[in-house]
Design an enzyme around this catalytic site. Structure first.
Site, PDB file in Angstrom:
ATOM      1  N   ALA A   1      45.343  35.160  29.473  1.00  0.00           N
ATOM      2  CA  ALA A   1      44.519  36.352  29.230  1.00  0.00           C
ATOM      3  C   ALA A   1      43.341  36.370  30.197  1.00  0.00           C
ATOM      4  O   ALA A   1      42.501  35.480  30.159  1.00  0.00           O
ATOM      5  CB  ALA A   1      44.012  36.372  27.794  1.00  0.00           C
TER       6      ALA A   1
ATOM      7  N   GLU B   1      26.135  42.370  34.805  1.00  0.00           N
ATOM      8  CA  GLU B   1      27.015  41.453  35.530  1.00  0.00           C
ATOM      9  C   GLU B   1      27.571  42.099  36.792  1.00  0.00           C
ATOM     10  O   GLU B   1      27.621  41.467  37.855  1.00  0.00           O
ATOM     11  CB  GLU B   1      28.163  41.019  34.614  1.00  0.00           C
ATOM     12  CG  GLU B   1      29.173  40.104  35.280  1.00  0.00           C
ATOM     13  CD  GLU B   1      30.284  39.680  34.333  1.00  0.00           C
ATOM     14  OE1 GLU B   1      31.216  39.003  34.800  1.00  0.00           O
ATOM     15  OE2 GLU B   1      30.219  40.033  33.136  1.00  0.00           O
TER      16      GLU B   1
ATOM     17  N   GLY C   1      36.375  34.868  66.937  1.00  0.00           N
ATOM     18  CA  GLY C   1      37.574  34.251  67.484  1.00  0.00           C
ATOM     19  C   GLY C   1      37.967  33.005  66.710  1.00  0.00           C
ATOM     20  O   GLY C   1      37.750  32.915  65.495  1.00  0.00           O
TER      21      GLY C   1
END
Length: 382
Positions: free
Chosen positions: A133, A247, A344
């Protein structure tokens, strides 16, 4: 002329707070970051040091041991860590736990726990997710059954931020499984020497290496009736929903600060790195890409600042908070990816900030409610 990413809500007092935060981060946190990433946690001492400086629970009222400030004070600490990809000490989750206690706890619960959280003596965690869950909280299987003068908690939790170091865990559990959402409650577990409470493994994540994300197990863990958050069963889902704007705004704050940090690091790198006899920052592709990034970050900063101001004013709604969480975390991943490309091969190295930012960014689109859930929340309001 440098791009102005200044915050609309800053003032002289907050600038002083920011100076204190930066000194703490650079003197106490940054030197230990590499070691913390290797061991999987920052240790408890850094929390106590932050508490001594008043950096924890900065927006909790002074009567409960907090700093007496507002969300802007929390945002500064969050921003300066995110800008440097210092993700081991999750003070944001600690503050979220403190706000559950402040907004929903009894007076006795506030007095018992908040001062120790502000001092860094108790590190806070909230245990929601389970192996089966995640976003669907109604699917949790952890039970809290009445037993004598309290509750017996049985179940397991996973992906728990601050789980290894936590001294205080808010456990989301079912007190009445037949009632679905109305049968969910939040129990307060002080972990020290708590019989039946067990910390599992520190989870091996692709990013957030210094963050002590753990599994937690509850085998007949007994807590008193006075450890039921708010003192009334069945209010857990309502309590969780009520604090989501806070939050999700924190996630937006960390997202925009990480983007600013990535942009600044990339700008400096492209000025120093040479190819074909000139700094790579002089190539049109690099300049145009940096122009795009700077514009995107500027727009994100304006949006986040508006949400911060609305949150402080008490008028930030769930839909706007969902928007800022989804949009900024998506953009963060895009911006950091494009910055890494300009580095890079060096961008792929852990020793470079941009490489750590790249793997740390990915979870932002998942925790706090997945971005797909955010879009569902927004869509329902249309």
């Amino acid at each position: 002329m440098a791009i102005d990413f200044s915050r609309s809500w800053m003032n002289d007092e907050l600038e002083m707070v920011r100076d204190t935060v930066i000194r703490f981060i650079e003197n106490e946190m940054a030197p230990d970051d590499e070691a913390a990433r290797k061991r999987g946690h920052v240790g408890k001492e850094i929390w106590r040091k932050a508490g001594e400086l008043g950096l924890l629970c900065a927006d909790i009222p002074e009567q409960y041991g907090g700093g007496g400030g507002d969300f802007r004070h929390e945002a500064i600490f969050c921003e300066e860590m995110a800008r440097r990809s210092l993700t081991g000490m999750n003070a944001s989750v600690h503050s979220i736990v403190a706000h559950y206690l402040l907004n929903h706890g009894t007076e006795e619960q506030k007095q018992r726990y908040l001062p120790r959280m502000a001092r860094g003596e108790l590190i806070g965690a909230i245990a929601m997710s389970e192996p089966g869950a995640g976003s669907d909280l109604q699917g949790i299987r952890t039970r809290a059954e009445r037993q004598g003068d309290g509750y017996a908690i049985n179940g397991s939790k996973t992906f728990i931020t601050n789980g290894f170091l936590a001294g205080l865990v808010l456990v989301v559990a079912k007190t009445d499984p037949a009632q679905k959402a109305k049968g969910i409650s939040i129990l307060i577990v002080e972990t020290k020497d708590k019989q039946g409470y067990r910390i599992g493994r520190l989870l091996d994540k692709i990013g957030l290496k210094a963050q002590d994300t753990a599994e937690l197990f509850f085998d007949n863990v007994h807590v008193g009736a006075d450890d039921l958050l708010g003192g009334v069963e069945g209010r857990g889902f309502q309590q969780l929903m009520g604090d989501l704007p806070y939050e999700r705004t924190i996630i937006g704050v960390s997202a925009v600060a990480a983007m600013e940090g990535a942009y600044e690091a990339t700008l400096q790198y492209t000025r120093d790195r040479e190819a074909f006899g000139q700094p790579i920052g002089q190539f049109q592709n690099t300049r145009f890409k940096l122009a795009e990034i700077a514009t995107q970050v500027k727009v994100a900063r304006v949006f986040v600042d508006r949400c911060i101001e609305d949150l402080v004013a008490g008028k930030l709604d769930t839909v706007s908070a969902s928007m800022v969480k989804y949009w900024t975390s998506d953009l963060q991943n895009k911006v950091v990816d494009e910055c890494l490309q300009l580095f890079g091969g060096y961008g792929y190295m852990n020793e470079y900030l941009i490489g750590r930012m790249y793997v740390d960014a990915r979870i932002q689109r998942i925790y706090g409610g997945t971005n797909e859930i955010m879009k569902e929340v927004i869509a329902r309001s249309l």
